[in-house]
Scaffold this motif. Structure first.
Motif, short mmCIF file in Angstrom:
data_model
loop_
_atom_site.label_atom_id
_atom_site.label_comp_id
_atom_site.label_asym_id
_atom_site.label_seq_id
_atom_site.Cartn_x
_atom_site.Cartn_y
_atom_site.Cartn_z
N GLY A 263 0.83 -1.20 0.00
CA GLY A 263 0.00 0.00 0.00
C GLY A 263 0.86 1.26 0.00
O GLY A 263 0.43 2.32 0.45
N LYS B 144 -0.70 4.34 -1.88
CA LYS B 144 -1.73 5.03 -1.13
C LYS B 144 -1.11 5.95 -0.06
O LYS B 144 -1.51 7.11 0.08
CB LYS B 144 -2.65 4.01 -0.44
N GLY C 221 3.67 -1.66 -9.25
CA GLY C 221 2.32 -1.25 -9.56
C GLY C 221 1.76 -0.58 -8.33
O GLY C 221 1.61 -1.22 -7.30
N HIS C 222 1.54 0.73 -8.40
CA HIS C 222 1.10 1.48 -7.22
C HIS C 222 -0.28 2.06 -7.49
O HIS C 222 -0.48 2.78 -8.47
CB HIS C 222 2.11 2.60 -6.91
N THR D 188 -1.21 -5.57 -9.60
CA THR D 188 -1.50 -4.38 -10.40
C THR D 188 -0.75 -4.44 -11.73
O THR D 188 -1.20 -3.91 -12.74
CB THR D 188 -1.04 -3.12 -9.63
N LYS E 120 -4.50 -2.09 5.39
CA LYS E 120 -5.43 -3.19 5.09
C LYS E 120 -5.94 -3.93 6.33
O LYS E 120 -6.25 -5.12 6.27
CB LYS E 120 -4.79 -4.13 4.06
N ASP F 299 -8.72 -3.52 7.63
CA ASP F 299 -10.13 -3.84 7.36
C ASP F 299 -10.31 -5.24 6.76
O ASP F 299 -11.35 -5.88 6.94
CB ASP F 299 -10.72 -2.81 6.37
N VAL F 300 -9.28 -5.72 6.08
CA VAL F 300 -9.39 -7.00 5.37
C VAL F 300 -9.51 -8.18 6.35
O VAL F 300 -10.03 -9.25 6.01
CB VAL F 300 -8.18 -7.17 4.41
N SER G 240 -4.51 2.17 8.13
CA SER G 240 -5.31 2.31 6.93
C SER G 240 -6.39 1.22 6.92
O SER G 240 -6.11 0.06 7.17
CB SER G 240 -4.39 2.19 5.71
P1 GDP Z 1 1.98 -0.80 -3.49
O1 GDP Z 1 2.63 -1.57 -4.59
O2 GDP Z 1 2.66 -0.97 -2.19
O3 GDP Z 1 1.77 0.65 -3.83
O4 GDP Z 1 0.54 -1.43 -3.29
P2 GDP Z 1 -0.53 -1.75 -4.45
O5 GDP Z 1 -1.16 -0.48 -4.85
O6 GDP Z 1 0.09 -2.61 -5.50
O7 GDP Z 1 -1.52 -2.70 -3.67
C1 GDP Z 1 -2.26 -2.27 -2.57
C2 GDP Z 1 -3.76 -2.40 -2.92
O8 GDP Z 1 -4.52 -2.32 -1.75
C3 GDP Z 1 -4.24 -1.30 -3.83
O9 GDP Z 1 -5.27 -1.82 -4.64
C4 GDP Z 1 -4.81 -0.27 -2.85
O10 GDP Z 1 -5.84 0.53 -3.41
C5 GDP Z 1 -5.36 -1.15 -1.78
N1 GDP Z 1 -5.29 -0.62 -0.41
C6 GDP Z 1 -4.34 0.17 0.15
N2 GDP Z 1 -4.58 0.37 1.47
C7 GDP Z 1 -5.71 -0.35 1.73
C8 GDP Z 1 -6.45 -0.59 2.94
O11 GDP Z 1 -6.12 -0.11 4.02
N3 GDP Z 1 -7.54 -1.40 2.83
C9 GDP Z 1 -7.95 -1.96 1.65
N4 GDP Z 1 -9.03 -2.74 1.65
N5 GDP Z 1 -7.28 -1.73 0.50
C10 GDP Z 1 -6.17 -0.96 0.54
#
Ligand code: GDP
Ligand code: IMO
Ligand code: MG
Length: 423
Positions: free
Chosen positions: A14, A17, A39-40, A298, A330, A332-333, A412
């Motif tokens: 995440g 985000k 992939g962000h 992603t 995450k 919440d998951v 988050s």
């Molecule tokens: P990164 O590569 O670390 O930037 O992460 P990614 O964007 O590839 O993957 C994280 C995914 O989880 C994305 O689809 C985000 O929108 C989603 N995400 C980030 N924080 C949260 C969270 O707290 N809860 C949920 N349910 N989704 C989240």
């Protein structure tokens, strides 16, 4: 202020985000390693941005930079710039800078990545974006850099010099070597060079000058700690150094300038591609986490393998990065799971280990030892502050914080900006 953000696990924690959220306080947001294997995802309101190269701080007022230690696929970069422009977000040279020394991912790197992976008996599961082969060329001093790409004569001269060895390598893997000097591909790259020329800059200079002027700089890591090419689970790693110290080396900023190192930590663990994941769940619980968490890559769309929180791996991440604080994502998951398990140590051939073994083959044989914590069945996605979390969720957060030994600064509970609060 100079802050470094890295992923504490195997990527996809995440980072995008959190970087978006924090970028409001930073003048510069900079990518320091990796390429479009990353992939962000950034979600603001109904808009979802999935980017691979452009730093996640592009939405607010910060200037975003791509550092000299990255490997840049110019086609992907131009596509991202154009995609954002279509949505009304202009990334002109005053907003985006690319270091003149950044290495270019060439079509033959992508070809070689695919061929090499297909020939491996034990696969790595790379993203097939040419990352490893672009870094091989950087270290071998055979790379094409941004400043070569933007000058047609220089680019063609360099390509001619390199072509015989690239053709031989492709041939050796059973591929078609004619693609190296394919005229249409060369013309395309020449055009891409023209397009990107105005964006060239000296990232190290920009950052150091900004810090000297009292501005704030945020270094955004890609991938995750255990994918680090030196300290990760070799050979199942990426080809760059993903840990916090790498930001200094790759950006050309002295370690004395670092103020904070923020680790992005998912409330469980995921991994894309091959390699050990001691707490991996192959049952319905793993499926539930994957579906609720949307754990699909992603970049490649592959499903992410999911598992319980792994404290030994996290302990190693805190050592490797020197985290000053953590953002726990995450949370919440994990609703509707009871118990919630946390791996506190491993059992390996009758011994209990509190820290991952250095040999990847041994890590693959480690069996997790769990402590069970009570779960909760409330939906957390609307929670706005720590006090409003159900007691079991609070206890889980406090337990992890105590065991990690690093303060949790952010929590988050959903993909959107507003689904984040300070603990
Ligand atoms: P990164 O590569 O670390 O930037 O992460 P990614 O964007 O590839 O993957 C994280 C995914 O989880 C994305 O689809 C985000 O929108 C989603 N995400 C980030 N924080 C949260 C969270 O707290 N809860 C949920 N349910 N989704 C989240
Ligand atoms: P972000 O920045 C998760 C993994 C690949 C593979 C290994 C090597 O979104 O967290 P590579 O193509 O880099 O040679 O593949 O690394 N990998 C990632 N896994 N998130 C990423 O980036 C990743 N980037 C590479 O799946 O196992
Ligand atoms: Mg990702």
């Amino acid at each position: 202020m100079f802050t470094i953000i890295t992923g504490a696990q195997f990527g996809d924690e995440g980072k995008g985000k959190v970087v978006d959220l924090m970028s409001g306080d930073y003048d510069l947001v900079v990518r320091f390693q990796g390429g479009n294997n990353a992939g962000h995802t950034v979600k603001v309101g109904e808009d979802v941005y999935k980017l691979h190269l452009i730093p996640s701080g592009f939405l607010l007022d910060s200037r975003v930079l791509i550092g000299p230690g990255t490997v840049v696929n110019p086609e992907v970069l131009v596509r991202e710039i154009d995609m954002l422009a279509e949505g009304g977000i202009e990334l002109g040279p005053e907003k985006l800078g690319i270091d003149a020394k950044a290495s270019i991912i060439m079509p033959y790197h992508i070809e070689l990545d695919g061929l090499r992976e297909s020939k491996r008996t034990e696969k790595i599961g790379t993203t097939k974006r040419g990352i490893g082969f672009a870094y091989i060329d950087k270290v071998a001093r055979d790379e094409i850099r941004m400043y070569d790409l933007v000058n047609r004569e220089r680019f063609l001269k360099r390509l001619e010099e390199l072509a015989p060895s690239k053709e031989a390598a492709i041939k050796q893997f059973g591929g078609d070597p004619s693609m190296v000097m394919d005229e249409a591909l060369i013309d395309k790259y020449v055009e891409l060079g023209k397009r990107l020329a105005p964006y060239m800059t000296d990232v190290s200079y920009e950052i150091n000058k900004a810090l000297e002027d009292g501005k704030n700089v945020l270094a955004e890591g890609a991938q995750g700690t255990h994918l680090d090419v030196i300290h990760g689970t070799q050979k199942f790693v990426t080809s760059s150094s993903t840990i916090a110290g790498s930001a200094c080396a790759n950006l050309g900023v002295g370690p004395t300038k670092v103020d904070d190192v923020l680790g992005i930590v998912k409330a469980y663990i995921t991994r894309v591609g091959e390699g050990p994941l001691p707490t991996e769940l192959t049952d319905d619980v793993g499926k539930q986490i994957q579906e609720v968490g949307g754990e699909f890559g992603t970049t490649t769309g592959r499903s992410r393998r999911c598992g319980w929180f792994d404290l030994p791996l996290l302990k190693k991440a805190t050592y490797l990065n020197g985290y000053t604080s953590v953002a726990l994502t995450k949370l919440d998951v994990l609703s509707n799971l009871d118990p919630i398990r946390v791996c506190v140590s491993y059992e390996l051939e009758g011994h209990i280990l509190g820290y991952p073994p250095e040999d990847t083959a041994e890590l693959a044989n480690c069996k997790p030892v769990y402590e069970d914590l009570p779960g909760w069945d409330n939906d957390l996605t609307g929670v706005k502050e720590f006090a409003d979390l159900p007691q079991a969720a609070k206890d889980y957060v406090l337990y992890l914080e105590a065991r990690m030994g690093v303060p949790i600064e952010y929590i988050s509970v959903g993909p959107a900006r507003e689904q984040t609060f300070k603990k």
